[in-house]
Design a protein around this motif. Structure first.
Motif, mmCIF file in Angstrom:
data_model
loop_
_atom_site.group_PDB
_atom_site.id
_atom_site.type_symbol
_atom_site.label_atom_id
_atom_site.label_comp_id
_atom_site.label_asym_id
_atom_site.label_seq_id
_atom_site.Cartn_x
_atom_site.Cartn_y
_atom_site.Cartn_z
ATOM 1 N N THR A 16 0.831 -1.208 0.000
ATOM 2 C CA THR A 16 0.000 0.000 0.000
ATOM 3 C C THR A 16 0.865 1.256 0.000
ATOM 4 O O THR A 16 1.866 1.334 0.713
ATOM 5 C CB THR A 16 -0.917 0.018 1.240
ATOM 6 N N ILE A 17 0.454 2.248 -0.799
ATOM 7 C CA ILE A 17 1.051 3.583 -0.760
ATOM 8 C C ILE A 17 0.289 4.399 0.277
ATOM 9 O O ILE A 17 -0.946 4.477 0.222
ATOM 10 C CB ILE A 17 0.974 4.267 -2.137
ATOM 11 N N LEU A 18 0.994 4.992 1.205
ATOM 12 C CA LEU A 18 0.366 5.764 2.279
ATOM 13 C C LEU A 18 0.567 7.250 2.015
ATOM 14 O O LEU A 18 1.697 7.709 1.851
ATOM 15 C CB LEU A 18 0.987 5.367 3.619
ATOM 16 N N VAL A 19 -0.534 8.007 1.973
ATOM 17 C CA VAL A 19 -0.512 9.429 1.630
ATOM 18 C C VAL A 19 -0.833 10.285 2.855
ATOM 19 O O VAL A 19 -1.789 10.000 3.582
ATOM 20 C CB VAL A 19 -1.511 9.727 0.499
ATOM 21 N N ASP A 20 -0.038 11.317 3.078
ATOM 22 C CA ASP A 20 -0.295 12.298 4.137
ATOM 23 C C ASP A 20 -0.492 11.623 5.493
ATOM 24 O O ASP A 20 -1.308 12.072 6.300
ATOM 25 C CB ASP A 20 -1.525 13.148 3.776
ATOM 26 N N LEU A 30 4.170 8.891 1.097
ATOM 27 C CA LEU A 30 4.198 10.182 0.411
ATOM 28 C C LEU A 30 3.524 11.194 1.335
ATOM 29 O O LEU A 30 2.323 11.456 1.242
ATOM 30 C CB LEU A 30 3.481 10.084 -0.938
ATOM 31 N N ALA A 31 4.308 11.719 2.255
ATOM 32 C CA ALA A 31 3.749 12.584 3.292
ATOM 33 C C ALA A 31 4.768 13.634 3.692
ATOM 34 O O ALA A 31 5.975 13.379 3.704
ATOM 35 C CB ALA A 31 3.355 11.751 4.516
ATOM 36 N N GLY A 35 9.433 13.759 9.941
ATOM 37 C CA GLY A 35 10.033 12.449 10.119
ATOM 38 C C GLY A 35 9.454 11.349 9.260
ATOM 39 O O GLY A 35 9.867 10.192 9.385
ATOM 40 N N ALA A 36 8.518 11.665 8.364
ATOM 41 C CA ALA A 36 7.931 10.636 7.505
ATOM 42 C C ALA A 36 8.989 10.063 6.565
ATOM 43 O O ALA A 36 9.931 10.748 6.172
ATOM 44 C CB ALA A 36 6.774 11.217 6.699
ATOM 45 N N ALA A 37 8.776 8.797 6.169
ATOM 46 C CA ALA A 37 9.765 8.088 5.343
ATOM 47 C C ALA A 37 9.585 8.367 3.854
ATOM 48 O O ALA A 37 9.781 7.482 3.012
ATOM 49 C CB ALA A 37 9.668 6.593 5.610
#
Length: 357
Positions: A16-20, A30-31, A35-37
């Protein structure tokens, strides 16, 4: 690759692609959260901006994951999710979607941009429909559900509906027009002789003097490049706010770290002779407010526009209030160099030193 949306609870059931959002087990994040990856090459001021970068770099590791998710619903996150599901339309409207995401998250709008009205209509439509059909931002507890669970219903409704409004906002005029008109009227006040701005770029502070509280989309319109706003209204009414730009990892420019407001509130309370006390939110809040206390505000009320909450009269004249705010930050920021990518640990360390000084 055809992407599709899944509720956040299903994050680990497939790549899964995780947004915001952040969460363990995502194939790609994609956020713009601190500290997001997010891959370095895809970092952007908004999460939607990172998505749009990814659409132009489809070979980035993890982009092949078909599922897309988010743990909350807001304008920036929604625009990012929608762009993954409708990539051709998203890239065709990239400039507009970037403007829309920035307006939704930072409340900044350059009225000289030819796409400004279009972006405002989209945001006002999203806001109106969200409140009419579901619940307002930060309102999930009122419906006794967690945001990561309840927001999935919003995505299910908005994802297939947004494309038509994007192409032809007139279709949704009945929904967006009331807030759109209200913001335009407030922006006229912001641009009139009744309002004046004082800028302190060395500390990232903009002071707005205007007669009455205004909607954020008007009030924060001219605040691009600034991270703190002191709003001074008629009748000695004030609010200080850290903008959302210092809660996230801003890519476009360096920032100063947030400082705890304890000592500032103590100083203001020493000067305040009214019956009210200056109160403040912690620096980890998305948009900490410093204001004279009345009945406690919920997160939803603090997120709502300033003209929709009470703002109380202080005993201090505006020149004193401005002097105290400016002096506090000039003193404590004097030895701190702005930079990108402060961690929360570093912010707390800087704050502890400031509190001790």
């Amino acid at each position: 690759m055809q992407h599709y949306f899944v509720p956040f609870a299903q994050l680990r059931q497939q790549p899964t692609i995780l947004v915001d959002s952040t969460g363990l087990g995502a194939a790609l994040v994609l956020a713009h959260w601190r500290g997001a990856a997010t891959p370095e090459s895809l970092r952007d001021d908004t999460s939607a901006g990172s998505v749009l970068r990814a659409l132009r770099a489809p070979t980035v590791p993890g982009f092949a994951a078909a599922a897309v998710s988010a743990n909350h619903f807001d304008v920036d996150g929604f625009v990012g999710v929608w762009s993954l599901l409708y990539p051709e339309a998203a890239l065709r409207h990239e400039a507009l979607l970037r403007l829309t995401a920035t307006l939704g998250d930072f409340r900044e709008l350059d009225w000289n941009n030819p796409l400004a009205d279009h972006a405002l209509k989209l945001v006002c439509w999203l806001n109106a429909k969200e409140k009419a059909l579901f619940y307002p931002p930060f309102g999930a507890p009122a419906v006794r559900r967690r945001e990561d669970e309840a927001s999935a219903d919003k995505f299910a409704w908005f994802l297939p509906a947004f494309g038509e409004i994007l192409e032809n906002p007139e279709v949704g005029r009945g929904a967006w027009e009331p807030e759109f008109v209200r913001v335009h009227e407030a922006s006229a006040v912001m641009q009139s002789s009744a309002t004046y701005l004082t800028r302190y770029p060395e500390i990232g502070l903009l002071v707005v003097h205007t007669p009455e509280p205004l909607p954020y989309y008007a009030l924060f319109g001219p605040t691009a490049g600034f991270d703190m706003v002191l709003s001074c209204y008629g009748g000695q009414r004030y609010e200080f706010e850290y903008k959302y730009t210092t809660w996230i990892d801003l890519e476009s420019r360096p920032t100063l770290p947030r400082l705890p407001l304890d000592n500032l509130a103590t100083r203001l309370n020493a000067l305040e002779t009214s019956a009210r006390r200056w109160t403040f939110d912690p620096v980890t809040d998305t948009g900490p407010l410093l204001r004279l206390a009345g009945k406690g505000l919920t997160k939803a009320q603090r997120y709502a526009d300033p003209d929709q909450r009470p703002i109380y009269t202080s005993s201090m004249p505006p020149e004193v209030m401005e002097h105290e705010i400016v002096t506090f930050f000039q003193q404590h920021y004097a030895a701190i160099t702005p930079r990108r990518y402060w961690s929360w640990t570093e912010i707390r360390e800087v704050g502890a030193k400031a509190m001790a000084s």
